[in-house]
Design a protein around this motif. Structure first.
Motif, mmCIF file in Angstrom:
data_model
loop_
_atom_site.group_PDB
_atom_site.id
_atom_site.type_symbol
_atom_site.label_atom_id
_atom_site.label_comp_id
_atom_site.label_asym_id
_atom_site.label_seq_id
_atom_site.Cartn_x
_atom_site.Cartn_y
_atom_site.Cartn_z
ATOM 1 N N THR A 168 -1.374 8.779 -0.682
ATOM 2 C CA THR A 168 -2.351 8.599 -1.753
ATOM 3 C C THR A 168 -2.000 9.521 -2.918
ATOM 4 O O THR A 168 -1.203 10.466 -2.776
ATOM 5 N N LYS B 109 0.841 -1.188 0.000
ATOM 6 C CA LYS B 109 0.000 0.000 0.000
ATOM 7 C C LYS B 109 0.878 1.242 0.000
ATOM 8 O O LYS B 109 1.865 1.323 0.727
ATOM 9 N N SER B 110 0.505 2.200 -0.831
ATOM 10 C CA SER B 110 1.293 3.424 -0.932
ATOM 11 C C SER B 110 1.200 4.221 0.364
ATOM 12 O O SER B 110 0.130 4.306 0.990
ATOM 13 N N GLU C 175 -3.874 11.672 -4.241
ATOM 14 C CA GLU C 175 -4.359 13.019 -3.898
ATOM 15 C C GLU C 175 -3.356 13.750 -3.007
ATOM 16 O O GLU C 175 -3.088 14.944 -3.206
ATOM 17 N N GLU C 176 -2.800 13.035 -2.043
ATOM 18 C CA GLU C 176 -1.804 13.649 -1.162
ATOM 19 C C GLU C 176 -0.546 14.019 -1.937
ATOM 20 O O GLU C 176 0.050 15.081 -1.695
ATOM 21 N N GLN C 177 -0.147 13.164 -2.872
ATOM 22 C CA GLN C 177 1.019 13.476 -3.696
ATOM 23 C C GLN C 177 0.775 14.731 -4.528
ATOM 24 O O GLN C 177 1.681 15.565 -4.710
ATOM 25 N N SER D 28 1.494 13.868 5.044
ATOM 26 C CA SER D 28 1.163 14.794 3.958
ATOM 27 C C SER D 28 1.034 16.221 4.473
ATOM 28 O O SER D 28 1.618 17.159 3.913
#
Length: 224
Positions: A7, A3-4, A9-11, A187
């Motif tokens: 996410t 699992k990353s 979106e966070e990146q 994040s």
């Protein structure tokens, strides 16, 4: 499939934070994240052997009781049965510990902090070189490097920046970002750190109209 840690979106939010931080400075900011900075198998194996030996020593302390238990389980057992059973149990215990030593929380206990610090620093310097952060036109690149398992952050500034901004001025940013990993707010912590980096860079390296974005704004997710 692993699992990353961040996410998509966070990146994207982090990339936008980099872009915003660089908007008022000629400095260049690069970010990178790695699950762990090194293979710590040696320390995991060493701890597992130590645990197996510890179990064996505990068996010796209670040898009489262990022998009685073994005899009750297997009648007319040969003389070598008890020491063999003790050895197998110790081996199994050590093997089980090695399996659990791959859990990050356990790794952080059995791996010396000095070793983790050294390995993370070396991996950050390697990425600083390989990614080209050191090769900006004016030597004004900085790298925010996060090693997740070790809960460590390295901030490396190129010669153009380090000549004007001492390392001590970055320390609070590093400390707060490291704390955000423990709080599972990576994040948000990265975005806050990037804002503060931008502010600090702007004081010494204000932006100009002909600034060129030399480094990607996207966070680099490293596998090893």
């Amino acid at each position: 499939m692993r699992k990353s840690i961040l996410t998509l979106e966070e990146q994207a939010d982090i990339a936008e934070a980099v872009k915003k931080a660089e908007s008022s400075t000629s400095g260049e900011i690069s970010t990178a994240l790695i699950p762990e900075s090194s293979d710590y198998a040696f320390f995991e194996l060493r701890a597992s052997i130590f645990f197996g030996v510890l179990i064996y020593l505990m068996e010796l302390l209670f040898f009489k009781q262990f022998s009685t238990l073994a005899s009750s389980l297997v009648w007319n057992s040969p003389e070598w049965y008890v020491p063999m059973s003790m050895g197998l149990l110790s081996f199994f215990a050590g093997s089980l510990f090695y399996f659990f030593s791959n859990i990050p929380a356990v790794d952080r206990i059995i791996i010396p902090k000095k070793i983790m610090k050294t390995r993370v620093r070396a991996r950050a310097l390697r990425h600083f070189s390989e990614s080209g952060v050191y090769a900006t036109a004016e030597g004004t690149g900085i790298l925010l490097f996060v090693s997740f398992m070790e809960r460590r952050v390295e901030l490396i500034a190129d010669k153009g920046i380090s000549s004007k901004i001492p390392a001590e001025e970055w320390q609070q940013i590093v400390t707060d970002l490291s704390a955000s990993i423990d709080d599972k707010k990576l994040s948000a912590g990265l975005q806050k750190a990037l804002t503060r980096c931008g502010t600090l860079l702007n004081e010494h390296f204000p932006g100009t109209e002909d600034d060129i974005n030399e480094l990607s704004d996207r966070i680099v997710i490293l596998e090893e």
